[in-house]
Each structure stands twice: as structure tokens, then as C-alpha cells.
Design a protein around this motif. Structure first.
Motif, PDB file in Angstrom:
ATOM      1  N   PHE B 125       0.838  -1.204   0.000  1.00 13.14           N
ATOM      2  CA  PHE B 125       0.000   0.000   0.000  1.00 13.14           C
ATOM      3  C   PHE B 125       0.872   1.252   0.000  1.00 13.14           C
ATOM      4  CE2 PHE B 125      -2.237   3.456   2.081  1.00 13.14           C
ATOM      5  CZ  PHE B 125      -3.429   3.479   1.391  1.00 13.14           C
ATOM      6  N   LEU B 126       1.894   1.256   0.861  1.00 11.48           N
ATOM      7  CA  LEU B 126       2.783   2.425   0.928  1.00 11.48           C
ATOM      8  C   LEU B 126       3.501   2.638  -0.406  1.00 11.48           C
ATOM      9  CD1 LEU B 126       4.230   2.009   4.517  1.00 11.48           C
ATOM     10  CD2 LEU B 126       2.724   3.829   3.709  1.00 11.48           C
ATOM     11  N   GLY B 127       3.873   1.546  -1.063  1.00 12.35           N
ATOM     12  CA  GLY B 127       4.510   1.656  -2.382  1.00 12.35           C
ATOM     13  C   GLY B 127       3.581   2.319  -3.381  1.00 12.35           C
ATOM     14  N   CYS B 128       2.310   1.893  -3.361  1.00 10.74           N
ATOM     15  CA  CYS B 128       1.313   2.488  -4.265  1.00 10.74           C
ATOM     16  C   CYS B 128       1.170   3.980  -3.983  1.00 10.74           C
ATOM     17  CB  CYS B 128      -0.047   1.829  -4.077  1.00 10.74           C
ATOM     18  SG  CYS B 128      -0.134   0.161  -4.697  1.00 10.74           S
ATOM     19  N   GLN B 129       1.138   4.316  -2.679  1.00 14.35           N
ATOM     20  CA  GLN B 129       0.979   5.714  -2.320  1.00 14.35           C
ATOM     21  C   GLN B 129       2.196   6.528  -2.778  1.00 14.35           C
ATOM     22  OE1 GLN B 129       0.316   6.664   1.871  1.00 14.35           O
ATOM     23  NE2 GLN B 129      -1.414   7.865   1.193  1.00 14.35           N
ATOM     24  N   ALA B 130       3.376   5.939  -2.634  1.00 15.64           N
ATOM     25  CA  ALA B 130       4.590   6.627  -3.082  1.00 15.64           C
ATOM     26  C   ALA B 130       4.504   6.903  -4.578  1.00 15.64           C
ATOM     27  CB  ALA B 130       5.821   5.789  -2.750  1.00 15.64           C
ATOM     28  N   TRP B 131       4.009   5.915  -5.343  1.00 19.17           N
ATOM     29  CA  TRP B 131       3.890   6.122  -6.789  1.00 19.17           C
ATOM     30  C   TRP B 131       2.903   7.249  -7.071  1.00 19.17           C
ATOM     31  CZ3 TRP B 131       0.004   6.191 -10.375  1.00 19.17           C
ATOM     32  CH2 TRP B 131       0.440   6.332 -11.687  1.00 19.17           C
ATOM     33  N   GLU B 132       1.757   7.208  -6.398  1.00 20.04           N
ATOM     34  CA  GLU B 132       0.731   8.220  -6.657  1.00 20.04           C
ATOM     35  C   GLU B 132       1.237   9.623  -6.310  1.00 20.04           C
ATOM     36  OE1 GLU B 132      -3.018   8.128  -4.464  1.00 20.04           O
ATOM     37  OE2 GLU B 132      -4.004   8.281  -6.406  1.00 20.04           O
ATOM     38  N   TRP B 133       1.926   9.737  -5.188  1.00 24.95           N
ATOM     39  CA  TRP B 133       2.472  11.042  -4.788  1.00 24.95           C
ATOM     40  C   TRP B 133       3.493  11.522  -5.809  1.00 24.95           C
ATOM     41  CZ3 TRP B 133       3.258  13.356   0.588  1.00 24.95           C
ATOM     42  CH2 TRP B 133       2.091  13.192   1.355  1.00 24.95           C
ATOM     43  N   THR B 134       4.354  10.611  -6.254  1.00 20.21           N
ATOM     44  CA  THR B 134       5.379  10.997  -7.241  1.00 20.21           C
ATOM     45  C   THR B 134       4.709  11.477  -8.517  1.00 20.21           C
ATOM     46  OG1 THR B 134       6.716   9.234  -6.312  1.00 20.21           O
ATOM     47  CG2 THR B 134       7.490  10.193  -8.364  1.00 20.21           C
ATOM     48  N   HIS B 135       3.674  10.724  -8.943  1.00 19.33           N
ATOM     49  CA  HIS B 135       2.956  11.090 -10.163  1.00 19.33           C
ATOM     50  C   HIS B 135       2.323  12.479 -10.028  1.00 19.33           C
ATOM     51  CE1 HIS B 135       0.386  10.761 -13.655  1.00 19.33           C
ATOM     52  NE2 HIS B 135      -0.638  11.078 -12.888  1.00 19.33           N
ATOM     53  N   LEU B 136       1.621  12.706  -8.887  1.00 20.73           N
ATOM     54  CA  LEU B 136       0.957  13.999  -8.697  1.00 20.73           C
ATOM     55  C   LEU B 136       1.975  15.116  -8.489  1.00 20.73           C
ATOM     56  CD1 LEU B 136      -2.111  12.957  -6.541  1.00 20.73           C
ATOM     57  CD2 LEU B 136      -2.120  13.697  -8.909  1.00 20.73           C
ATOM     58  N   HIS B 137       3.113  14.793  -7.904  1.00 19.03           N
ATOM     59  CA  HIS B 137       4.195  15.771  -7.758  1.00 19.03           C
ATOM     60  C   HIS B 137       4.608  16.261  -9.143  1.00 19.03           C
ATOM     61  CE1 HIS B 137       8.407  17.101  -7.405  1.00 19.03           C
ATOM     62  NE2 HIS B 137       8.064  17.499  -6.190  1.00 19.03           N
ATOM     63  N   GLY B 138       4.665  15.332 -10.092  1.00 24.16           N
ATOM     64  CA  GLY B 138       5.003  15.705 -11.465  1.00 24.16           C
ATOM     65  C   GLY B 138       3.921  16.565 -12.102  1.00 24.16           C
ATOM     66  N   GLU B 139       2.644  16.198 -11.856  1.00 20.40           N
ATOM     67  CA  GLU B 139       1.521  16.933 -12.450  1.00 20.40           C
ATOM     68  C   GLU B 139       1.423  18.357 -11.899  1.00 20.40           C
ATOM     69  OE1 GLU B 139      -1.920  14.835 -13.798  1.00 20.40           O
ATOM     70  OE2 GLU B 139      -0.136  14.428 -15.015  1.00 20.40           O
ATOM     71  N   CYS B 140       1.721  18.498 -10.590  1.00 23.21           N
ATOM     72  CA  CYS B 140       1.528  19.797  -9.926  1.00 23.21           C
ATOM     73  C   CYS B 140       2.816  20.583  -9.825  1.00 23.21           C
ATOM     74  CB  CYS B 140       1.002  19.611  -8.508  1.00 23.21           C
ATOM     75  SG  CYS B 140      -0.466  18.647  -8.394  1.00 23.21           S
ATOM     76  N   ASN B 141       3.923  19.944 -10.138  1.00 22.11           N
ATOM     77  CA  ASN B 141       5.221  20.591  -9.961  1.00 22.11           C
ATOM     78  C   ASN B 141       5.473  20.915  -8.492  1.00 22.11           C
ATOM     79  OD1 ASN B 141       7.592  21.303 -11.062  1.00 22.11           O
ATOM     80  ND2 ASN B 141       6.883  23.218 -11.994  1.00 22.11           N
ATOM     81  N   PHE B 187      -5.112  20.098  -3.495  1.00 20.53           N
ATOM     82  CA  PHE B 187      -3.864  19.333  -3.353  1.00 20.53           C
ATOM     83  C   PHE B 187      -3.262  19.490  -1.953  1.00 20.53           C
ATOM     84  CE2 PHE B 187      -4.092  19.192  -7.998  1.00 20.53           C
ATOM     85  CZ  PHE B 187      -3.964  17.813  -8.146  1.00 20.53           C
ATOM     86  N   ASN B 188      -3.412  20.680  -1.346  1.00 20.93           N
ATOM     87  CA  ASN B 188      -2.931  20.810   0.040  1.00 20.93           C
ATOM     88  C   ASN B 188      -3.628  19.802   0.945  1.00 20.93           C
ATOM     89  OD1 ASN B 188      -1.079  22.774  -0.339  1.00 20.93           O
ATOM     90  ND2 ASN B 188      -2.256  24.421   0.606  1.00 20.93           N
ATOM     91  N   PHE B 189      -4.966  19.727   0.838  1.00 23.50           N
ATOM     92  CA  PHE B 189      -5.718  18.783   1.669  1.00 23.50           C
ATOM     93  C   PHE B 189      -5.389  17.348   1.298  1.00 23.50           C
ATOM     94  CE2 PHE B 189      -8.616  22.313   2.812  1.00 23.50           C
ATOM     95  CZ  PHE B 189      -8.594  22.117   4.181  1.00 23.50           C
ATOM     96  N   PHE B 190      -5.254  17.097  -0.001  1.00 23.90           N
ATOM     97  CA  PHE B 190      -4.967  15.721  -0.429  1.00 23.90           C
ATOM     98  C   PHE B 190      -3.657  15.227   0.177  1.00 23.90           C
ATOM     99  CE2 PHE B 190      -2.863  12.694  -3.206  1.00 23.90           C
ATOM    100  CZ  PHE B 190      -3.828  11.692  -3.254  1.00 23.90           C
ATOM    101  N   PHE B 191      -2.601  16.034   0.065  1.00 25.29           N
ATOM    102  CA  PHE B 191      -1.301  15.575   0.570  1.00 25.29           C
ATOM    103  C   PHE B 191      -1.288  15.542   2.106  1.00 25.29           C
ATOM    104  CE2 PHE B 191       0.228  17.071  -3.692  1.00 25.29           C
ATOM    105  CZ  PHE B 191       0.521  15.799  -4.158  1.00 25.29           C
ATOM    106  N   THR B 192      -1.983  16.478   2.750  1.00 24.47           N
ATOM    107  CA  THR B 192      -2.014  16.467   4.221  1.00 24.47           C
ATOM    108  C   THR B 192      -2.738  15.225   4.733  1.00 24.47           C
ATOM    109  OG1 THR B 192      -2.031  18.871   4.233  1.00 24.47           O
ATOM    110  CG2 THR B 192      -2.684  17.775   6.268  1.00 24.47           C
TER     111      THR B 192
END
Lengths: 148, 253
Positions: B125-141, B187-192
Motif C-alpha cells: 500500500f505504501l509503495g502504491c501511495q509513493a507512486w501516486e504522490w510521485t505522479h501527482l508531484h510531477g503533475e503539480c510541480n 492538493f494541500n488537503f490531499f497531501f495532508t
């Protein structure tokens, strides 16, 4: 067994944990055979709940993918919230074994939670009303312009 | 039956002392108390998210934001990846409850097996979350505090919205800053919130590893009970429970 325990010195483990053995809930009391029919029926129940949770999640995802844009948002959201509460209830009652505790303990846990749900509803309703009353809110002005 | 025998069988009140009126050990009761307080913390985060969302004229559409899948490129697969994450977490909850069940029967081998599966599920699960965060980090810069520059073009965030809806399209066209503020908040709420949940999963995995070590070492066998597995299990199920609500609030509603 218990009379034997009374006469020996408490171990470091007991001093650390306290003698909780008298206080175990009904669940902890049996140490029977793991292959007994009682044990097997409990395992069966666990898997049954797993399939229910999986089915509910699949229904939710299907609704989110295909129905969220065709039927009114309010109806979809009602179903999402109802299914979420159903899932939460299953997890708490079966997986967390709250359903197997005695009634006074169940109520001690559930009453504060129900009050909290009420608080959430009250909070959101109040937030909505605040938006309704505050005519200087730029977000509201944008919303009004979209509506008209 | 004599009169005295009848009096003996009469049970004193559960609150008269001498036994736990809740029929539950101190440690288990305290973990429930902790979980209640933790539920309030998550509730507060979700309330502030909900309030912010109620205040906003437009809000990013989950089907647009969460449509990517690892190695699927640009193919739009809305909600599929988060469904996989949900499945992994529910599955790890099942393996945890099976470990607790084996603990009730003092079955060390099964407890070890199911705890291992639970740990694997948690790490997956944590691996999946890491991927999703990395992906959204790219989308949002970035993660937190993105979309604050007023010169940002609408195209930078219009992809997160369901522009087929006329009202949403109008806000993006006429009030791009209102939409940008919503994107920023989303995105602030999502990442928090997912970050706070992910921190819970991480500590849950650590607790699981600790009790796995104790199980393998035979600590609970010597103690005569596996109540620690039960207590950590309650925490783990709670983390799953929180995900059920996070899933609904961020990905479905």
C-alpha cells in the motif's frame, strides 16, 4: 492453576503488564483447537465480510466511473455515504470484534462517535449557511454568476 | 433448592467492583480510547476539507485527477489505481484479523504467517501511495503550496476539472483564479490527509514488525496470550477504516 499462581513471585512481565489475565474479554478466554468447527466458522465469517467489503468497493468504483455524470450528484453521494457507513460498520463490528464485546462497552465506543457524526453534519451545515450569509465572499459571487 | 442457594446465584451488579464491568482488559480499552481520539483528529481534517470544498464554486474532479496507472502512459483509467490500493488495504485487514484469530487459539505458526502477509500488504500500500504522490508531484510541480502564482496559465490546472460541465467551464474561463485557488486547496488537503493516513500505515507496519519479532521469539507464547496482536490489530483495522472515509471523500464524492 490459579492457586498455583497466587504462591509464586510475580515475573517481570507481570510487573510490566499487570495481571490482566482475569480481565480478558470472552473472546480471549477460549484457547481451544484452531481446527475446531467454532474456529472454522469464525474464519468463514471473516472471509464473508471480505467479499462483502470487496463487492461494496467495486459497486462504488463502478458508480464513480459510469454513473457520477449521468444521475443527479445528490443521489450518487447519498449512495456513496450509505455504502461507506455500511463498510465502516462491517469493519468495526467483525474485524475489530466490537460486535463480540458486551453491550455497555459497545455503547461507550459508539455514543461518542454518533455525537461526532452529528457534529460533522452541524459543522458542514453551518459552513454552508456562512457562505449563504456572506455576500462579500468572492467564491460565492463566482458561484452566483455561474448559476444565473 | 434452599433459600441460601437462591441468594448465592444472584449476580451482583457489574459495577459493584471486583471485575471489569466492560469485560475487557485495560490495554484493550485504552487502545479503543486512543482510536476514538485519533478518529476525532482525522474527522477534524476531513471537516476542514469538506468546509473548504463547500465554499468553492468549482472543485477538481476525481475522475480527472486520479486517472493514471503505473506503466499505462496517458491512457485514462479513472479510479482504477485507487481501487487497487483499497483492495490491498482491505486484504491486509483480513490477514490481520486472521492473525488475531490464530492468536486466540495460541497458534504461533499461523500468527507468524498472517502477520507477514499483513506487513507485505502494508508495504505494498505504501509503495502504491509513493507512486501516486510521485505522479501527482510531477503533475503539480510540487506537493504542498502549489498553484499560488497568479500568472499560472489555466491550462496548468484545467486538466483536473470536468470541463464538460458548463458551470465548471464558465468558472475556468471567466474566473481562472477561483479555480486555481480550489486546485491549490485540493492538493494541500490531499497531501495532508493522505500523508497523515500514510504515516499511520507506516507506524502500523512498524508495530506489526515488532509484534512479529515477539511472536517468532515466543514472547506471547510464554505470556500465555496474544493480546498484543489483538491491540495492534485494532490499530491496523482503524487505519483501514480511515482509508474507507478518505477513499469516499477524495475519490468518490
Amino acid at each position: 492453576m490459579s492457586s498455583h499462581n497466587e504462591h509464586r513471585e510475580p515475573s517481570a512481565q507481570e510487573l510490566y503488564e499487570g495481571d490482566q489475565s482475569k480481565l480478558y474479554s470472552g473472546l480471549m478466554q477460549h484457547h481451544g483447537d484452531v481446527n475446531s468447527s467454532e474456529s472454522k466458522s469464525q474464519v468463514k465469517k471473516i472471509w464473508k465480510v471480505f467479499w462483502i467489503l470487496l463487492a461494496i468497493t467495486l459497486v462504488e468504483v463502478m458508480m464513480g466511473m459510469f454513473l457520477s455524470h449521468s444521475i443527479p450528484k445528490g443521489v450518487v453521494n447519498f449512495f456513496f455515504l450509505a455504502l461507506t457507513v455500511l463498510k465502516a460498520g462491517d469493519i468495526v463490528a467483525i474485524f475489530m470484534h466490537l460486535g463480540d464485546e458486551i453491550k455497555s462497552f459497545i455503547l461507550t465506543i459508539l455514543i461518542p462517535l454518533v455525537l461526532f457524526v452529528w457534529f460533522i453534519i452541524a459543522f458542514l451545515a453551518d459552513g454552508g449557511f456562512w457562505l449563504h450569509m456572506n455576500t462579500s465572499n468572492p467564491v460565492r459571487q463566482a458561484t452566483e454568476q455561474v448559476k444565473h | 433448592m434452599s433459600h441460601a442457594a437462591v441468594a448465592d446465584t444472584k449476580q451482583p451488579s457489574a459495577w459493584a467492583g471486583g471485575r471489569s464491568p466492560y469485560n475487557v482488559s485495560y490495554g484493550k480499552m485504552m487502545i479503543w480510547a486512543f482510536l476514538l481520539s485519533d478518529a476525532l483528529t482525522f474527522g477534524a481534517l476531513l471537516i476542514s476539507y469538506g468546509t473548504r470544498r463547500f465554499f468553492s464554486a468549482v472543485w477538481p474532479d476525481a475522475n480527472q485527477v486520479f486517472k493514471s496507472f503505473p506503466f499505462a502512459g496517458e491512457t485514462a483509467l479513472p479510479l482504477l489505481f485507487v481501487s487497487l490500493m483499497t483492495f490491498i488495504l482491505i486484504m491486509s485487514s483480513v490477514t490481520m484479523v486472521l492473525a488475531v484469530h490464530a492468536g486466540h487459539y495460541n497458534d504461533r505458526k499461523s500468527v507468524t504467517k498472517w502477520l507477514l502477509w499483513t506487513i507485505i500488504g502494508g508495504i505494498a500500500f505504501l509503495g502504491c501511495q509513493a507512486w501516486e504522490w510521485t505522479h501527482l508531484h510531477g503533475e503539480c510541480n510540487g506537493l504542498w503550496g502549489t498553484f499560488t502564482d497568479v500568472t499560472t496559465p489555466v491550462s496548468a490546472f484545467s486538466g483536473f476539472y470536468d470541463t464538460h460541465k458548463e458551470a465548471v467551464h464558465a468558472v475556468l474561463a471567466n474566473h481562472p483564479l477561483v479555480a486555481m485557488e480550489s486546485t491549490h486547496q485540493f492538493f494541500n488537503f490531499f497531501f495532508t490527509i493522505t500523508g497523515f493516513h500514510g504515516a499511520h500505515v507506516t507506524s502500523g507496519v512498524i508495530f506489526n514488525i515488532l509484534i512479529l519479532i515477539n511472536t517468532v521469539n515466543g514472547t506471547y507464547q510464554r505470556r500465555g496470550h496474544y493480546e498484543m496482536v489483538e491491540k495492534v490489530g485494532l490499530y491496523w483495522h482503524f487505519v483501514d477504516l480511515v482509508w474507507v472515509f478518505v477513499f469516499t471523500c477524495f475519490y468518490l464524492l
